[in-house]
Design an enzyme around this catalytic site. Structure first.
Site, mmCIF file in Angstrom:
data_model
loop_
_atom_site.group_PDB
_atom_site.id
_atom_site.type_symbol
_atom_site.label_atom_id
_atom_site.label_comp_id
_atom_site.label_asym_id
_atom_site.label_seq_id
_atom_site.Cartn_x
_atom_site.Cartn_y
_atom_site.Cartn_z
ATOM 1 C CD GLU A 56 -3.126 -0.188 -0.056
ATOM 2 O OE1 GLU A 56 -3.170 1.048 -0.247
ATOM 3 O OE2 GLU A 56 -3.779 -0.997 -0.724
ATOM 4 C CG HIS A 58 5.798 0.200 -3.143
ATOM 5 N ND1 HIS A 58 5.840 -1.010 -2.493
ATOM 6 C CD2 HIS A 58 7.077 0.650 -3.195
ATOM 7 C CE1 HIS A 58 7.083 -1.281 -2.168
ATOM 8 N NE2 HIS A 58 7.854 -0.293 -2.572
ATOM 9 C CG ASP A 171 13.202 4.142 2.480
ATOM 10 O OD1 ASP A 171 13.758 3.393 3.292
ATOM 11 O OD2 ASP A 171 12.263 3.773 1.753
HETATM 12 O O1 PAF Z 1 13.423 2.887 -2.031
HETATM 13 C C1 PAF Z 1 13.679 1.943 -2.812
HETATM 14 O O2 PAF Z 1 12.887 1.037 -3.017
HETATM 15 C C2 PAF Z 1 15.024 1.905 -3.524
HETATM 16 O O3 PAF Z 1 16.040 2.343 -2.696
HETATM 17 C C3 PAF Z 1 15.034 2.658 -4.861
HETATM 18 C C4 PAF Z 1 14.788 4.155 -4.662
HETATM 19 C C5 PAF Z 1 13.976 2.083 -5.785
HETATM 20 C C6 PAF Z 1 16.392 2.522 -5.546
HETATM 21 O O4 PAF Z 1 16.704 1.182 -5.806
#
Ligand code: PAF
Length: 301
Positions: A56, A58, A171
């Site tokens: 969810e 993403h 992140d």
């Molecule tokens: O956040 C993530 O899933 C990864 O670090 C990314 C930004 C796709 C880079 O591989």
């Protein structure tokens, strides 16, 4: 000998009686050509880079991206260079067919899903390195991680040519690194941060939550609980960052399954540790619970 590679395909789905197509592209050259076509048509491209096993969180980034896009591109690539030796590259969860169906349902126009050899062909030797932001927080225990992230994101920007790209605030260090890199290298891409998406009990969504057993859940929840504690202490007038870190550490350590990587209160721009809360402050956590390394963060004042 020449070989013909399958570099793009259309997948048709029927969901809720509705039919649609999503284009899957696997080579950099085919993706670059498609991006050029979209740009020639005057379309605004928004990229959501992912490592797949979509959840969810993403999907919320895709929805945010779609609000700014004529063509939403989702990349699915488990990037080997951001994993250090002994990390979970091989075990990282994958489910491409499900991911593709989710991207299609969210209205993505293209999924870019290259193989590692496409992104890192033999002889590859160019990386993007930032000086100080990667040295803090996760960078202390994952020394190659942000070099891998910055390198792959730069490549994705050059391949997909997005007008804008969306990254999650879960992140936060990654988002800070990417914003800095975009400014430093004059990359013509707008960066949009999406709020952390949480499960009903408050656990920040992550593909790595799949590693948690039900018995490990209370330890995993100590992250959000300690962030709330930190915020409450700051709201009640605590200005000594060390006392806040101590209290959060105690709360997490009450769970024997939890092993702290770091608990820190930092300046949200430089990511340097704060001793006093006399400006914007953010708490950052990384905690191992069983096989999962969980991270979370929150503004605390
Ligand atoms: O956040 C993530 O899933 C990864 O670090 C990314 C930004 C796709 C880079 O591989």
């Amino acid at each position: 000998m020449t070989s013909i590679r399958r570099c793009f395909s259309f997948t048709f789905y029927e969901t809720n009686g509705e039919q649609g197509a999503i284009e899957t592209i696997t080579t950099a050259s085919a993706m670059q050509a498609q991006a050029q076509t979209l740009r020639n048509q005057g379309k605004r491209i928004v990229l959501v880079p992912t490592m797949g096993f979509l959840h969810e969180g993403h999907l919320s980034l895709m929805r945010l991206g779609l609000a700014h896009a004529d063509a939403l591109v989702v990349s699915i690539f488990v990037n080997p260079t951001q994993f250090g030796p002994g990390e979970d590259l091989e075990a990282y969860p994958r489910d491409f067919d499900r991911d593709l169906a989710l991207c299609r349902d969210e209205g993505a126009a293209v999924v870019f899903a290259p193989q590692p050899e496409e992104i890192y062909p033999a002889g590859f030797q160019t990386h993007v390195d930032l000086e100080s932001l990667p040295k803090h927080l996760c960078g202390k225990s994952r020394p190659v991680h942000f070099r891998g992230v910055a390198t792959v994101v730069t490549k994705l920007f050059n391949i997909v040519s997005p007008h804008m790209a969306v990254f999650g605030e879960k992140d936060f260090q990654q988002l800070t690194v990417i914003r800095r890199m975009v400014r430093d290298l004059n990359l013509p891409v707008g960066i949009l941060g999406g709020p952390t998406f949480r499960e009903a009990d408050g656990l920040a969504m992550s593909s790595r939550n799949a590693y948690l057993t039900p018995a490990q859940r209370p330890a995993a929840l100590s992250l959000i609980q300690s962030l709330h504690l930190a915020r409450e202490m700051a709201a009640n007038g605590e200005t000594d960052a060390r006392r806040i870190v101590e209290a959060a550490t105690g709360m997490i350590n009450a769970h024997p399954e939890a092993r702290i990587d770091y608990v820190a209160v930092c300046n949200p721009q430089t990511l340097e540790d704060l001793t006093r809360l006399d400006g914007p402050a953010r708490m950052f956590l990384a905690v191992r619970v069983g096989r999962a390394r969980l991270i979370d963060n929150m503004a605390i004042n």
